[in-house]
Design a protein around this motif. Structure first.
Motif, PDB file in Angstrom:
ATOM      1  N   HIS A 258       0.827  -1.211   0.000  1.00 19.32           N
ATOM      2  CA  HIS A 258       0.000   0.000   0.000  1.00 19.32           C
ATOM      3  C   HIS A 258       0.858   1.257   0.000  1.00 19.32           C
ATOM      4  N   TYR A 259       1.869   1.290   0.887  1.00 18.72           N
ATOM      5  CA  TYR A 259       2.726   2.485   0.930  1.00 18.72           C
ATOM      6  C   TYR A 259       3.492   2.650  -0.384  1.00 18.72           C
ATOM      7  N   GLN A 260       3.912   1.534  -0.968  1.00 19.70           N
ATOM      8  CA  GLN A 260       4.635   1.609  -2.243  1.00 19.70           C
ATOM      9  C   GLN A 260       3.754   2.192  -3.331  1.00 19.70           C
ATOM     10  N   ARG A 261       2.471   1.856  -3.304  1.00 16.40           N
ATOM     11  CA  ARG A 261       1.562   2.413  -4.302  1.00 16.40           C
ATOM     12  C   ARG A 261       1.396   3.923  -4.104  1.00 16.40           C
ATOM     13  N   LEU A 262       1.261   4.348  -2.852  1.00 13.44           N
ATOM     14  CA  LEU A 262       1.162   5.784  -2.563  1.00 13.44           C
ATOM     15  C   LEU A 262       2.430   6.509  -3.011  1.00 13.44           C
ATOM     16  N   ALA A 263       3.584   5.913  -2.703  1.00 12.29           N
ATOM     17  CA  ALA A 263       4.856   6.528  -3.081  1.00 12.29           C
ATOM     18  C   ALA A 263       4.998   6.630  -4.598  1.00 12.29           C
ATOM     19  N   ASN A 264       4.547   5.586  -5.296  1.00 11.17           N
ATOM     20  CA  ASN A 264       4.625   5.608  -6.764  1.00 11.17           C
ATOM     21  C   ASN A 264       3.739   6.702  -7.348  1.00 11.17           C
ATOM     22  N   GLU A 265       2.544   6.882  -6.763  1.00  7.17           N
ATOM     23  CA  GLU A 265       1.652   7.936  -7.242  1.00  7.17           C
ATOM     24  C   GLU A 265       2.303   9.312  -7.060  1.00  7.17           C
TER      25      GLU A 265
ATOM     26  N   SER B 171      -5.777  -1.564  13.743  1.00  5.21           N
ATOM     27  CA  SER B 171      -4.926  -0.904  12.749  1.00  5.21           C
ATOM     28  C   SER B 171      -4.465   0.483  13.162  1.00  5.21           C
ATOM     29  N   ALA B 172      -4.820   0.961  14.360  1.00  7.67           N
ATOM     30  CA  ALA B 172      -4.562   2.352  14.742  1.00  7.67           C
ATOM     31  C   ALA B 172      -3.076   2.702  14.665  1.00  7.67           C
ATOM     32  N   GLU B 173      -2.209   1.827  15.186  1.00 10.19           N
ATOM     33  CA  GLU B 173      -0.774   2.117  15.179  1.00 10.19           C
ATOM     34  C   GLU B 173      -0.221   2.124  13.753  1.00 10.19           C
ATOM     35  N   ILE B 174      -0.674   1.191  12.944  1.00 11.16           N
ATOM     36  CA  ILE B 174      -0.200   1.125  11.557  1.00 11.16           C
ATOM     37  C   ILE B 174      -0.694   2.334  10.764  1.00 11.16           C
ATOM     38  N   PHE B 175      -1.925   2.759  11.008  1.00 10.75           N
ATOM     39  CA  PHE B 175      -2.438   3.966  10.354  1.00 10.75           C
ATOM     40  C   PHE B 175      -1.556   5.173  10.698  1.00 10.75           C
ATOM     41  N   LYS B 176      -1.182   5.268  11.976  1.00 12.46           N
ATOM     42  CA  LYS B 176      -0.356   6.392  12.435  1.00 12.46           C
ATOM     43  C   LYS B 176       1.019   6.350  11.768  1.00 12.46           C
ATOM     44  N   GLU B 177       1.590   5.153  11.656  1.00 13.18           N
ATOM     45  CA  GLU B 177       2.908   5.007  11.034  1.00 13.18           C
ATOM     46  C   GLU B 177       2.852   5.358   9.541  1.00 13.18           C
ATOM     47  N   LEU B 178       1.802   4.917   8.860  1.00 12.81           N
ATOM     48  CA  LEU B 178       1.654   5.227   7.440  1.00 12.81           C
ATOM     49  C   LEU B 178       1.511   6.733   7.207  1.00 12.81           C
ATOM     50  N   ASP B 179       0.745   7.396   8.075  1.00 12.93           N
ATOM     51  CA  ASP B 179       0.573   8.853   7.947  1.00 12.93           C
ATOM     52  C   ASP B 179       1.898   9.579   8.152  1.00 12.93           C
ATOM     53  N   HIS B 180       2.713   9.072   9.080  1.00 11.91           N
ATOM     54  CA  HIS B 180       4.026   9.677   9.321  1.00 11.91           C
ATOM     55  C   HIS B 180       4.911   9.555   8.069  1.00 11.91           C
TER      56      HIS B 180
ATOM     57  N   TYR C 139      -6.314  11.309   5.502  1.00 14.34           N
ATOM     58  CA  TYR C 139      -5.264  10.551   6.189  1.00 14.34           C
ATOM     59  C   TYR C 139      -5.839   9.245   6.744  1.00 14.34           C
ATOM     60  N   HIS C 140      -4.949   8.255   6.906  1.00 17.47           N
ATOM     61  CA  HIS C 140      -5.385   6.958   7.448  1.00 17.47           C
ATOM     62  C   HIS C 140      -5.966   7.127   8.855  1.00 17.47           C
ATOM     63  N   GLY C 141      -5.388   8.048   9.625  1.00 15.67           N
ATOM     64  CA  GLY C 141      -5.851   8.266  10.990  1.00 15.67           C
ATOM     65  C   GLY C 141      -7.234   8.871  11.083  1.00 15.67           C
ATOM     66  N   ASP C 142      -7.778   9.346   9.954  1.00 17.85           N
ATOM     67  CA  ASP C 142      -9.137   9.894   9.957  1.00 17.85           C
ATOM     68  C   ASP C 142     -10.190   8.798  10.097  1.00 17.85           C
ATOM     69  N   PHE C 143      -9.771   7.549   9.908  1.00 17.88           N
ATOM     70  CA  PHE C 143     -10.711   6.426   9.954  1.00 17.88           C
ATOM     71  C   PHE C 143     -10.655   5.772  11.334  1.00 17.88           C
ATOM     72  N   HIS C 144     -11.776   5.774  12.007  1.00 14.84           N
ATOM     73  CA  HIS C 144     -11.840   5.225  13.363  1.00 14.84           C
ATOM     74  C   HIS C 144     -12.040   3.710  13.310  1.00 14.84           C
ATOM     75  N   ILE C 145     -11.420   3.012  14.238  1.00 20.60           N
ATOM     76  CA  ILE C 145     -11.540   1.561  14.296  1.00 20.60           C
ATOM     77  C   ILE C 145     -12.927   1.191  14.826  1.00 20.60           C
ATOM     78  N   GLN C 146     -13.623   0.345  14.079  1.00 18.59           N
ATOM     79  CA  GLN C 146     -14.989  -0.057  14.438  1.00 18.59           C
ATOM     80  C   GLN C 146     -15.078  -1.576  14.542  1.00 18.59           C
TER      81      GLN C 146
END
Length: 604
Positions: free
Chosen positions: A375-382, A415-424, A474-481
């Motif tokens: 996923h991050y690689q796709r964002l980076a490529n874009e 996924s909260a920690e991973i969302f935070k790391e991806l946003d960073h 941002y990924h962090g905008d999505f709350h875990i449900q």
């Protein structure tokens, strides 16, 4: 003369669904005679033929993909011609082979020539039937699916109406929640490409006319680069009915391990509960507290698969434990893009059993490392592919759908920690992109122009155009449900449309906007007033078009079927559409239909 856009589709859908419901009920009670009679009635029904043709010529993304006859995107007049000619005639035109890229690799998938004649061939390609054959397959699926939905096992989730990847993940979680277990994580090698035709036809066990038609599809062959090649085994990926046929071929795996468990020493009920098989298409896991029992279950599954011409893929089959390390295998398993693992914890963080006693561990489900990396690689490529001379507005428009779809899919687990790391990581990537645009200027001064304030945050990537701000999601905008697993063996054909419409609105695979509109509209399309059902392609429409002053607000949004959207657009005399485009699930790459729309498909 009947006009396509003026057909009473509501009446047709109700007629067909009533027949499907009766087929489902008859199959549940084992009344084979009634099932066959109702299936024949449905196959000869004008209503079913109309819906089948509409499905492949209007709803499916594959409507713009031609078979060997070159026909695609049919006009309303041509659709009626297909309806009139729609008949099960025991014949089938060959499919057209299309090469598709392997996920994460530069090489393409190749379809096997004569099933193995070419040493380069490793994975199947899509086999594209003609539109007429697709319509026939959609018609047969209308009749065949309700019968088998009454038979399919409760822990089978792939390519079935009303079920999704998250249901399979929750099925694994329920199995290990109170006890750590050994896991057989397995994948079937070339499932769609190697199924034995004779065994499959015998398993379907339908009436002669339908059997001959299914056999014709299986044996129709394929055109590749202008040359015809026979198909002696397997089901062509790309056909409307192929996923259903694959599920029928694999049906019975769970029953085998459950029956085996009953023969073990101890109480039969306890033994049956302790062993669990969860299957999503050709991926499955088996869980049990004892390693020797798991190995014996594996042997039984291999025997079952060999009988229908299939085998396990050794490089993707591993045995591990959910809590403890086994030799070189790390604890936990990766399944459908998720990592499921139990971690030893202290007395305050530990999970508890049904009697309130501490277990000493806690179960966590997170996105797998491979899924996060891809996923991050796709964002980076874009970001890298967008030249520095282009605006941040274009960049935000490209990134938002990708982030939204991926975050929606993983927002039901830890996924909260991973969302935070991806946003960073994403923020630093965006800063690098802004620096590249202003190499000879004050870096800090110009970076501030790209970031602004939103909802209390002072570091949000944005674009300001005509005094309007567009912000990056941002990924962090999505709350875990919390996700609620589908009930046991229930099916959309049981008639409880409210339950299924409500479940659809809570799906992890739907964008937030669609989920909110489903809830607002009580799960119904505002154009035809019918409940949305699994498999329906949904589109967001502006009640008042933007060309006439309509705004992008929820008050001006409505959710319609794709075919209903087409009717409204023609009636309004405008082509102003806002079609929902969702990020596909990275976990499963098996193709269910031609260029599937993920909303109406899923997983369709």
């Amino acid at each position: 003369m009947v006009v396509w856009t003026q057909v009473n589709w509501r009446k047709l859908e109700r007629t067909v669904f009533k027949l499907q419901k009766r087929i489902y009920q008859a199959s549940q009670r084992g009344d084979v005679k009634a099932v066959r009679k109702l299936q024949k009635t449905l196959l000869n029904s004008w209503s079913a033929k109309m819906l089948a043709v509409r499905k492949v010529t209007q709803d499916n993304q594959g409507k713009n993909t031609a078979g060997i006859d070159g026909k695609k995107a049919l006009t309303p007049k041509a659709r009626f011609e297909v309806v009139e000619a729609l008949e099960l005639n025991h014949k089938s035109a060959p499919t057209r082979r299309v090469w598709i890229p392997k996920p994460g690799k530069t090489e393409k998938r190749h379809g096997s020539r004569s099933n193995g004649g070419n040493p380069r061939n490793t994975l199947p390609a899509l086999g594209i039937p003609t539109i007429t054959e697709r319509a026939k397959q959609a018609l047969v699926k209308l009749a065949l699916e309700p019968e088998w939905e009454a038979k399919f096992e409760p822990n089978s989730y792939g390519f079935r109406p009303g079920r999704s990847c998250m249901d399979a993940i929750e099925g694994v979680k329920v199995a290990i929640k109170q006890k750590s277990k050994y896991v057989l994580d397995a994948d079937i090698a070339k499932c769609f490409d190697k199924i034995n035709h004779k065994k499959l036809l015998n398993k379907i066990n339908t009436f002669p006319k339908l059997r001959r038609q299914i056999k014709a599809w299986l044996k129709s062959g394929v055109y590749d680069s202008g040359t015809w090649f026979p198909t002696d085994k397997g089901t062509p990926q790309g056909g409307v009915i192929s996923p259903l046929l694959a599920n029928i071929a694999l049906h019975g795996m769970e029953k085998i391990v459950k029956e085996f468990a009953r023969t073990l020493p101890g109480k039969k009920d306890n033994n049956e509960k302790e062993i669990t098989l969860v299957r999503y298409a050709d991926d499955f896991v088996i869980l049990h507290p004892k390693l020797d029992v798991l190995m014996r279950a594996k042997a039984l599954i291999e025997e079952f698969l060999n009988d229908i011409g299939l085998e396990l893929r050794p490089e993707k089959t591993r045995i591990t434990h959910t809590l403890e390390k086994m030799s070189e295998e790390t604890p936990g398993l990766d399944f459908l893009g998720f990592n499921i693992r139990q971690y030893p914890v202290g007395k305050y963080a530990t999970g508890k059993n049904t009697h309130g006693k501490p277990l000493g561990y806690k179960t966590y489900i997170k996105p797998s490392k491979e899924a996060v990396k891809a996923h991050y690689q796709r964002l980076a490529n874009e970001i890298d592919n967008l030249k520095s001379c282009q605006s941040q507005l274009e960049l935000i428009k490209r990134l938002n759908p990708i982030i939204t779809g991926w975050s929606n899919y993983y927002s039901k687990v830890n996924s909260a920690e991973i969302f935070k790391e991806l946003d960073h990581l994403l923020t630093w990537k965006l800063i690098a992109w802004t620096k590249a645009r202003h190499l000879h200027k004050s870096t800090k001064r110009w970076i501030r122009k790209y970031f602004g304030t939103k909802d209390g945050s002072s570091w949000v990537f944005r674009s300001i155009t005509d005094n309007k701000s567009l912000y990056l999601v941002y990924h962090g905008d999505f709350h875990i449900q919390k996700f609620v697993k589908v009930k046991g063996e229930v099916s959309p054909y049981n008639g409880d449309l409210t339950y299924w419409a409500t479940r659809m609105g809570k799906s992890a695979e739907l964008p937030t906007r669609v989920s909110k509109l489903l809830k607002k509209q009580n799960g119904k399309c505002t154009e035809c007033s019918l409940h949305f059902r699994d498999g329906d392609v949904m589109e967001v429409d502006h009640i008042l078009s933007r060309s006439k002053g309509g705004k992008d607000t929820y008050g001006n949004y409505q959710l319609l079927h794709r075919h209903c959207h087409d009717i409204k657009t023609k009636r309004d005399g405008t082509h102003d559409k806002s079609q929902i485009i969702e990020e596909p699930c990275d976990a499963k790459v098996s193709r269910t239909v031609l260029k599937p729309s993920h909303i109406g498909d899923n997983v369709a």
